[in-house]
Enzyme design. Structure first.
Site, PDB file in Angstrom:
ATOM      1  N   LYS A 118       1.150  -1.267   0.051  1.00  9.42           N
ATOM      2  CA  LYS A 118      -0.210   0.303   0.051  1.00  9.42           C
ATOM      3  C   LYS A 118       0.731   1.015  -0.581  1.00  9.42           C
ATOM      4  CE  LYS A 118      -4.431  -1.776   1.022  1.00  9.42           C
ATOM      5  NZ  LYS A 118      -6.327  -1.433   1.992  1.00  9.42           N
ATOM      6  N   LYS A 200      -4.049  -9.655  -6.224  1.00  8.60           N
ATOM      7  CA  LYS A 200      -5.190 -10.221  -6.015  1.00  8.60           C
ATOM      8  C   LYS A 200      -6.433  -9.492  -6.308  1.00  8.60           C
ATOM      9  CE  LYS A 200      -6.064  -7.827  -1.859  1.00  8.60           C
ATOM     10  NZ  LYS A 200      -6.729  -8.656  -0.296  1.00  8.60           N
ATOM     11  N   LYS A 203     -10.851  -4.071  -3.797  1.00 12.46           N
ATOM     12  CA  LYS A 203     -12.090  -3.557  -4.339  1.00 12.46           C
ATOM     13  C   LYS A 203     -12.038  -2.207  -4.857  1.00 12.46           C
ATOM     14  CE  LYS A 203     -13.631  -3.807  -0.254  1.00 12.46           C
ATOM     15  NZ  LYS A 203     -12.277  -3.822   0.620  1.00 12.46           N
TER      16      LYS A 203
HETATM   17  P1  ATP Z   1      -8.525  -2.983  -0.535  1.00  8.38           P
HETATM   18  O1  ATP Z   1      -8.557  -3.245  -2.491  1.00  8.38           O
HETATM   19  O2  ATP Z   1      -9.150  -1.768  -0.049  1.00  8.38           O
HETATM   20  O3  ATP Z   1      -7.394  -2.890   0.106  1.00  8.38           O
HETATM   21  P2  ATP Z   1     -10.088  -6.156  -0.248  1.00  8.38           P
HETATM   22  O4  ATP Z   1     -10.689  -5.490  -2.036  1.00  8.38           O
HETATM   23  O5  ATP Z   1      -8.567  -6.190   0.133  1.00  8.38           O
HETATM   24  O6  ATP Z   1      -9.908  -4.031   0.019  1.00  8.38           O
HETATM   25  P3  ATP Z   1     -10.741  -5.940   2.745  1.00  8.38           P
HETATM   26  O7  ATP Z   1     -11.792  -4.993   3.231  1.00  8.38           O
HETATM   27  O8  ATP Z   1      -8.903  -5.200   2.721  1.00  8.38           O
HETATM   28  O9  ATP Z   1     -10.363  -6.121   0.840  1.00  8.38           O
HETATM   29  O10 ATP Z   1     -10.977  -6.887   2.942  1.00  8.38           O
HETATM   30  C1  ATP Z   1     -11.590  -7.995   3.374  1.00  8.38           C
HETATM   31  C2  ATP Z   1     -11.875  -9.085   2.826  1.00  8.38           C
HETATM   32  O11 ATP Z   1     -11.935 -10.486   2.194  1.00  8.38           O
HETATM   33  C3  ATP Z   1     -10.089  -9.830   4.187  1.00  8.38           C
HETATM   34  O12 ATP Z   1     -11.017 -11.226   4.948  1.00  8.38           O
HETATM   35  C4  ATP Z   1      -9.269 -10.234   2.933  1.00  8.38           C
HETATM   36  O13 ATP Z   1      -9.193 -11.052   2.999  1.00  8.38           O
HETATM   37  C5  ATP Z   1     -10.909 -10.790   2.212  1.00  8.38           C
HETATM   38  N1  ATP Z   1     -10.467 -10.659   0.902  1.00  8.38           N
HETATM   39  C6  ATP Z   1     -10.166  -9.613   0.000  1.00  8.38           C
HETATM   40  N2  ATP Z   1      -9.660  -9.526  -1.076  1.00  8.38           N
HETATM   41  C7  ATP Z   1      -9.534 -11.510  -1.005  1.00  8.38           C
HETATM   42  C8  ATP Z   1      -9.511 -11.457  -2.596  1.00  8.38           C
HETATM   43  N3  ATP Z   1      -9.204 -10.992  -4.070  1.00  8.38           N
HETATM   44  N4  ATP Z   1      -9.857 -13.220  -2.477  1.00  8.38           N
HETATM   45  C9  ATP Z   1     -10.082 -13.782  -1.268  1.00  8.38           C
HETATM   46  N5  ATP Z   1     -10.222 -13.005  -0.098  1.00  8.38           N
HETATM   47  C10 ATP Z   1     -10.580 -11.711  -0.329  1.00  8.38           C
END
Ligand code: ATP
Ligand code: LTN
Length: 335
Positions: A118, A200, A203
């Site tokens: 990040k 990964k 969002k």
């Molecule tokens: P950001 O994009 O804002 O960093 P994010 O999409 O990574 O957010 P988080 O809010 O950080 O989402 O994570 C919420 C949950 O979703 C966590 O348990 C994280 O491990 C899971 N998660 C996020 N992205 C993935 C993915 N691509 N595959 C599986 N699990 C995910």
């Protein structure tokens, strides 16, 4: 049975209201949360404080926090069974986080992959909150003595840090915190970007074709699946040399329960077109009932806010007790 043996194990997890949830959030987190309610005592929160580590537009953050809560309810979290609340509504998390950060070393925080990723992504805003993010997450978990923390594998390192800090605190003062265990869903714990399958699915990605949102309509889902990056050999097979196809296979597998072997047979000799359509179909079927519920809940603000108010009150009672214990142990004056 003794009272100890009868007590259900406790689960806590959180998700940031940084955007509409993706298919990755659904498979890696949200879907498992509702399934766990039967067997565990569950606390789920919208991690709004964590989302401040990246610049947010205030009005939008407020809206997204409500939307996140509504989506969690739509995906099956039952407020009669579990606690659902917004992190900033339980001030004890941030208070405990300060104490934990004073028991965490600069070196340990510097090794966190998410911090490195990040800070590279937001080079103009490498703030202190981004750095101490794992201590706030540790506080979220330790303040309830959670036994298990369902997260995607990308959060494993943060869980280890929470355990290390808890253990250090216990050794330094006296046994206080439970050591939490991560809890990963069995299949497809990490869903990758549809455009860059080495990354990964996230969002907050700037390329909208890289993710599928839980609010995307059927046409959009189909279009994004069709555009997903694969390779040129046209064979539906999993392998390290085929990250795009493997990712689509894990999505399909985790939504249909079919094994990789079955999927390879199902699409033998068919090329990617039919396969991508089937993947899209499995996503559309999974999201259809959730989307209808989501629209209904979001329209009923009084209900939604009531759930969050009750959740925060119940969570605060638990959290305040632990905070008082910790403040006392570290020597903060109590009158
Ligand atoms: P950001 O994009 O804002 O960093 P994010 O999409 O990574 O957010 P988080 O809010 O950080 O989402 O994570 C919420 C949950 O979703 C966590 O348990 C994280 O491990 C899971 N998660 C996020 N992205 C993935 C993915 N691509 N595959 C599986 N699990 C995910
Ligand atoms: N950092 C988490 C979100 C989160 C969380 C938590 C998860 C904040 N606090 C406590 C589990 C337990 C993430 O998924 N990015």
């Amino acid at each position: 049975m003794s009272e100890q043996a009868e007590r259900k194990q406790r689960i806590l997890s959180g998700i940031q209201p940084t955007g509409t949830f993706t298919l990755g959030n659904y498979i890696g987190a949200v879907r498992n949360w509702s399934r766990l309610q039967e067997d565990f005592e569950c606390l789920y929160m919208v991690a709004d404080l964590h989302s401040l580590t990246v610049r947010q537009e205030p009005a939008e953050l407020r809206r997204k926090s409500r939307e996140a809560a509504a989506m969690l309810l739509a995906a099956g979290i039952d407020p009669a069974v579990s606690l659902l609340f917004v992190q900033s509504h339980v001030p004890a998390h941030a208070q405990l986080s300060w104490v934990l950060s004073c028991n965490t070393q600069f070196g340990e925080l510097s090794r966190m992959t998410q911090f490195k990723d990040k800070s590279a992504k937001h080079a103009d805003n490498v703030n202190a909150g981004l750095f101490t993010y794992p201590d706030l997450m540790a506080a979220d978990i330790l303040i309830y003595n959670a036994d298990l923390v369902p997260v995607g594998v990308d959060q494993k390192q943060h869980l280890e840090l929470a355990r290390n800090v808890a253990q250090r605190f216990n050794n330094l003062y006296s046994p206080t915190f439970h050591l939490p265990e991560p809890y990963f869903g069995s299949t497809g714990a990490k869903i990758m970007s549809l455009q860059e399958p080495e990354k990964k699915m996230s969002k907050s990605d700037t390329n909208a074709n890289s993710f599928i949102l839980m609010t995307d309509d059927a046409d959009t889902i189909l279009r994004k699946c069709k555009r997903a990056v694969t390779d040129s050999d046209g064979v539906v097979r999993a392998g390290e040399d085929k990250p795009g196809v493997t990712n689509l296979m894990s999505i399909y597998s985790s939504l249909t329960g079919k094994s990789f072997e079955t999927i390879e047979k199902e699409f033998e000799g068919q090329g990617y077109g039919a396969f991508k359509e089937a993947v899209a179909g499995s996503i559309i079927d999974a999201f259809r009932p959730i989307q209808a519920e989501y629209a209904r809940i979001l329209a009923d603000k009084a209900y939604l806010d009531g759930v969050l108010r009750d959740g925060a009150a119940a969570a605060s009672r638990m959290a305040d007790r632990m905070l008082a214990k910790v403040y006392k142990k570290v020597g903060l004056l109590q009158l």
